[in-house]
Design an enzyme around this catalytic site. Structure first.
Site, PDB file in Angstrom:
ATOM      1  N   ASP A  62       0.875  -1.164   0.000  1.00  0.00           N
ATOM      2  CA  ASP A  62       0.000   0.000   0.000  1.00  0.00           C
ATOM      3  C   ASP A  62       0.912   1.213   0.000  1.00  0.00           C
ATOM      4  OD1 ASP A  62      -1.660   2.132   0.497  1.00  0.00           O
ATOM      5  OD2 ASP A  62      -2.652   1.244   2.234  1.00  0.00           O
ATOM      6  N   ASN A  89       3.925   2.855 -10.863  1.00  0.00           N
ATOM      7  CA  ASN A  89       2.714   2.892 -11.670  1.00  0.00           C
ATOM      8  C   ASN A  89       1.452   3.168 -10.857  1.00  0.00           C
ATOM      9  OD1 ASN A  89       0.884   1.994 -14.052  1.00  0.00           O
ATOM     10  ND2 ASN A  89       0.348   0.589 -12.382  1.00  0.00           N
ATOM     11  N   SER A 135       1.556  11.939 -16.721  1.00  0.00           N
ATOM     12  CA  SER A 135       0.423  12.223 -17.602  1.00  0.00           C
ATOM     13  C   SER A 135       0.659  13.551 -18.297  1.00  0.00           C
ATOM     14  CB  SER A 135      -0.866  12.299 -16.772  1.00  0.00           C
ATOM     15  OG  SER A 135      -1.914  12.909 -17.490  1.00  0.00           O
ATOM     16  N   ALA A 185      -7.099  17.987  -8.750  1.00  0.00           N
ATOM     17  CA  ALA A 185      -6.126  17.352  -7.866  1.00  0.00           C
ATOM     18  C   ALA A 185      -5.221  16.415  -8.647  1.00  0.00           C
ATOM     19  CB  ALA A 185      -6.850  16.593  -6.760  1.00  0.00           C
ATOM     20  N   TYR A 186      -5.773  15.749  -9.645  1.00  0.00           N
ATOM     21  CA  TYR A 186      -4.971  14.833 -10.458  1.00  0.00           C
ATOM     22  C   TYR A 186      -3.858  15.589 -11.169  1.00  0.00           C
ATOM     23  CZ  TYR A 186      -3.800  11.220 -13.887  1.00  0.00           C
ATOM     24  OH  TYR A 186      -3.128  10.282 -14.658  1.00  0.00           O
ATOM     25  N   VAL A 188      -2.477  18.479 -10.376  1.00  0.00           N
ATOM     26  CA  VAL A 188      -1.479  18.951  -9.419  1.00  0.00           C
ATOM     27  C   VAL A 188      -0.582  17.801  -8.970  1.00  0.00           C
ATOM     28  CG1 VAL A 188      -1.138  19.945  -7.118  1.00  0.00           C
ATOM     29  CG2 VAL A 188      -2.849  20.920  -8.656  1.00  0.00           C
ATOM     30  N   VAL A 219      -5.360   5.764 -22.350  1.00  0.00           N
ATOM     31  CA  VAL A 219      -5.345   4.318 -22.559  1.00  0.00           C
ATOM     32  C   VAL A 219      -6.659   3.691 -22.081  1.00  0.00           C
ATOM     33  CG1 VAL A 219      -4.110   2.174 -22.016  1.00  0.00           C
ATOM     34  CG2 VAL A 219      -2.841   4.317 -22.268  1.00  0.00           C
ATOM     35  N   THR A 221      -8.076   1.710 -20.041  1.00  0.00           N
ATOM     36  CA  THR A 221      -8.032   1.017 -18.760  1.00  0.00           C
ATOM     37  C   THR A 221      -9.287   1.386 -17.982  1.00  0.00           C
ATOM     38  OG1 THR A 221      -6.880   2.853 -17.696  1.00  0.00           O
ATOM     39  CG2 THR A 221      -5.512   1.147 -18.718  1.00  0.00           C
TER      40      THR A 221
END
Length: 263
Positions: A62, A89, A135, A185-186, A188, A219, A221
């Protein structure tokens, strides 16, 4: 593709990009440690790869828990394990935008990566490779001048950590937009991850550790959704390339489709 010896550890390896990276690395003849928080899902994914004849071992991890990270490091250390590469990842993209979302996102996408990397450094061989799954949303283009000047060039690690913590506080107080932060938030978290990549690349250059960030693209996913234009195989390709770079390969770069892109 460079020939490596030793093991490669992939976080978030139980599904999606992480699972495919484990598969492609295994097909290259590498020993792979598939790390995941979900023990049942991690064991199941490992069994699937075993059925394909690949040398993969499951390790519970974790990334948001220092105890879990330290337990992993202790297990690997007692086994005498050395890592040829680490692929960071594990990541999340949550719906909504508030302080809780900001805090949870950074806990995985930035602080989790930082803590896993720092604690595993003693187990990384020289030369070694560290891959950050980033990203395009982490690119500096379009960022407000107020925030961009604080990230480019990256500040010392302590200042970077404090800056990202202040983002959560600014979201909580409703002050984030006035201070120039994007409302994601992603984004940042990936801005912070890219800055961390640049810092670590310089810090670890003398240890002959190659540290690079990779944008896999949009992608198909669970995170990317069924409308994404790229297959999982295509998304994993550059991650595997970065994990198997030759000793003289690049460091401190941001890559998409095996080509450097601007920070």
């Amino acid at each position: 593709m460079a020939k490596l010896t030793g093991m490669v550890l992939v976080t978030g390896g139980n599904r999606g990009l992480g699972l495919e990276v484990c598969r492609q690395l295994g097909r290259l003849g590498l020993k792979v440690l598939l790390a995941a928080r979900d023990i049942a899902a991690g064991a199941e994914a490992t069994a699937v790869l075993h059925s394909e004849g690949l040398d993969v071992t499951f390790e519970p991890l974790d990334v948001t828990s220092l105890e879990s990270i330290d337990n992993l490091v202790d297990r690997l250390g007692r086994q005498g394990t050395r890592l040829a590469a680490l692929v960071n990842n594990a990541g999340i993209a949550l719906e909504g935008f508030d302080a809780t979302v900001a805090e949870r996102t950074l806990a995985v996408n930035f602080f989790g990566v930082m803590n896993v990397t720092e604690r595993l450094l003693p187990l990384l061989e020289r030369p070694g490779r560290i891959v950050m799954v980033s990203s395009g949303s982490g690119e500096l283009e379009g960022l407000s001048p107020a925030i961009r000047q604080r990230l480019d060039p990256p500040p010392p690690k302590e200042e970077l950590v404090a800056l990202l913590r202040s983002f959560v506080d600014d979201v909580r107080s409703g002050d984030y937009a006035r201070k120039g932060w994007p409302g994601s938030a992603y984004r940042v978290s990936k801005l912070g991850l890219n800055a961390l990549t640049r810092l670590l690349a310089e810090e670890l250059r003398e240890r002959h550790l190659l540290v690079n960030a990779v944008c896999p693209g949009w992608v198909r996913t669970r995170m990317g959704g069924s409308r994404a234009p790229r297959s999982i195989e295509e998304g994993a390709d550059t991650l595997v390339w970065a994990a198997t770079l030759p000793p003289e390969g690049p460091t401190g770069g941001f890559f998409r489709d095996r080509r450097a892109i601007p920070w």
